[in-house]
Design a protein around this motif. Sequence first.
Motif, short mmCIF file in Angstrom:
data_model
loop_
_atom_site.label_atom_id
_atom_site.label_comp_id
_atom_site.label_asym_id
_atom_site.label_seq_id
_atom_site.Cartn_x
_atom_site.Cartn_y
_atom_site.Cartn_z
N PHE A 19 49.18 34.22 33.78
CA PHE A 19 48.07 35.09 34.33
C PHE A 19 48.52 36.11 35.23
CE2 PHE A 19 45.63 31.37 33.08
CZ PHE A 19 44.66 31.78 32.41
N ILE A 20 47.92 37.36 35.28
CA ILE A 20 48.54 38.62 35.98
C ILE A 20 47.32 38.92 36.80
CG2 ILE A 20 49.59 40.73 36.19
CD1 ILE A 20 51.50 38.75 34.97
N ASP A 21 47.10 39.04 37.97
CA ASP A 21 46.20 39.20 39.08
C ASP A 21 46.58 40.73 39.55
OD1 ASP A 21 44.40 39.50 40.85
OD2 ASP A 21 44.31 37.41 41.56
N VAL A 22 45.52 41.60 39.08
CA VAL A 22 45.81 43.14 39.49
C VAL A 22 45.20 43.55 40.59
CG1 VAL A 22 46.76 43.71 37.19
CG2 VAL A 22 44.30 43.83 37.79
N ARG A 23 44.30 42.36 41.20
CA ARG A 23 43.66 42.61 42.41
C ARG A 23 44.65 43.21 43.77
NH1 ARG A 23 40.12 37.80 43.51
NH2 ARG A 23 42.43 36.89 43.26
N THR A 24 43.93 43.58 44.86
CA THR A 24 44.74 43.98 45.90
C THR A 24 45.41 42.37 46.29
OG1 THR A 24 43.03 43.26 47.56
CG2 THR A 24 43.09 45.65 46.49
N PRO A 25 46.33 42.87 47.21
CA PRO A 25 47.03 41.45 48.06
C PRO A 25 46.01 40.67 48.85
CG PRO A 25 48.55 43.28 47.98
CD PRO A 25 47.31 43.88 47.51
N LYS A 26 45.38 41.26 49.51
CA LYS A 26 44.01 40.55 50.36
C LYS A 26 43.35 39.76 49.41
CE LYS A 26 40.15 41.31 53.54
NZ LYS A 26 39.53 42.52 54.14
N GLU A 27 42.68 40.36 48.46
CA GLU A 27 42.01 39.54 47.37
C GLU A 27 42.80 38.40 46.93
OE1 GLU A 27 39.04 42.52 44.79
OE2 GLU A 27 41.11 43.05 45.05
N TYR A 28 44.13 38.49 46.54
CA TYR A 28 44.97 37.45 45.85
C TYR A 28 45.08 36.24 46.88
CZ TYR A 28 49.11 35.13 44.00
OH TYR A 28 49.96 34.56 43.40
N GLU A 29 45.34 36.88 48.03
CA GLU A 29 45.74 35.77 49.11
C GLU A 29 44.42 34.94 49.67
OE1 GLU A 29 47.06 38.13 52.43
OE2 GLU A 29 48.79 38.63 51.29
N GLU A 30 43.16 35.38 49.45
CA GLU A 30 42.04 34.88 49.71
C GLU A 30 41.98 33.51 48.51
OE1 GLU A 30 37.10 34.95 49.67
OE2 GLU A 30 38.52 36.87 49.23
N ALA A 31 42.12 33.86 47.31
CA ALA A 31 42.18 32.87 46.34
C ALA A 31 42.52 33.48 45.01
CB ALA A 31 40.48 32.42 46.05
N HIS A 32 43.08 32.78 43.96
CA HIS A 32 43.55 33.16 42.89
C HIS A 32 43.55 31.88 41.72
CE1 HIS A 32 47.37 32.42 45.30
NE2 HIS A 32 47.73 31.85 44.15
N ILE A 33 43.86 32.17 40.72
CA ILE A 33 44.24 31.21 39.80
C ILE A 33 45.52 30.56 39.84
CG2 ILE A 33 44.51 30.78 37.36
CD1 ILE A 33 42.51 33.02 36.47
N PRO A 34 45.69 29.56 40.28
CA PRO A 34 46.83 28.74 40.49
C PRO A 34 48.09 29.16 39.43
CG PRO A 34 45.40 27.09 40.71
CD PRO A 34 44.69 28.28 40.14
N GLY A 35 49.08 29.49 40.07
CA GLY A 35 50.28 30.12 39.12
C GLY A 35 50.31 31.55 38.73
#
Length: 253
Positions: A19-35
Motif C-alpha cells: 500500500f502506498i499512502d500519498v497523503r501528507t506526512p501529518k495525515e500518515y503519522e496520525e493513522a495509516h494502513i499498517p505497513g
Amino acid sequence: MVTTQSYEKLSANKGKIIFIDVRTPKEYEEAHIPGAVNIPVFSNGEHQIVGTIYKQEGKRSAIKEALKIVGPKVLDLYTQFEECHKGKHRMAIYCARGGMRSSTVAALMKELSLPLVKLEGGYKGYRQYINENLPLLVKKFQFITLYGKTGSGKTDILKRLKNDGYDILDLEACANNRGSLLGDIGLGARYSQKYFESLVFDSLINAKGSIIITEGESRRIGNIVMPAFLYEALINSRKLYIETGLERRTEII
C-alpha cells in the motif's frame, strides 16, 4: 484506465501487494494502513495552500497550484514508486477519500508502466471496513487474558508465547503505551485511536487459530480507549493470574 478495488479484495493478496499512502506526512503519522509506505504528493504546508485556494478561488485555481507544486516532483515520485515495486507484484495507492491525489498519481504511474491499483474510497473506505469488521472479528475468538501486578512480566510472557507459535494480541504494543504508571515513557510518539484499532485488526486477522492470548488492561490505555466490544471480550475471557516475586518485579521495572 486505473483499476479501483476495495480493501477487502486487496487484503486477500497480502504479501503480494504494497500500500502506498500519498497523503501528507501529518495525515500518515496520525493513522495509516499498517505497513503502508508514505510517498506524499504534497508536504503539510503545500496541502494547506492548495486547500485554501480551493475554498477561496475554486477547483480550477487549486488544480493549477497543485500542478505547479507537483510538476518538479514527478521524477522523485516515480523513483520512489519504482523502488517500492521491487520484489512486489502490485502496488495499491490511496489518499484521504480516493480523490484527486491518488487518482492523478495512479494515472501518471500507470502511464509510466508501473503496475498499480487504487484503493476504493481511500483511507476513509479502509476505516469504514475496519469499523464494520473489527467487532465481528473479535467475536470469532476465545480469549485467554493474563493478569498480574506491574512488573510481573506479562509482556515478556506474551512475547515468548508468540515465539513459540501461539496467537497473541499485544494491546500495549498496539497502543504504544505500557498501560501502567510507566505509560509511554521512552516509547516515542503516541499512537492515535484509529491506528490502535488498525493494529488490533491486523493482529487478529493474521491469527492461525481460534484462541488469542492477551494481557489484562483497563479500558483506557494511555490516550487510547479500548472499544467496548473488545473490552467486554477480555472481561468475559478465561483469566490467568501471574504471580511474580517482588525482587524479580523490581528487576523488570
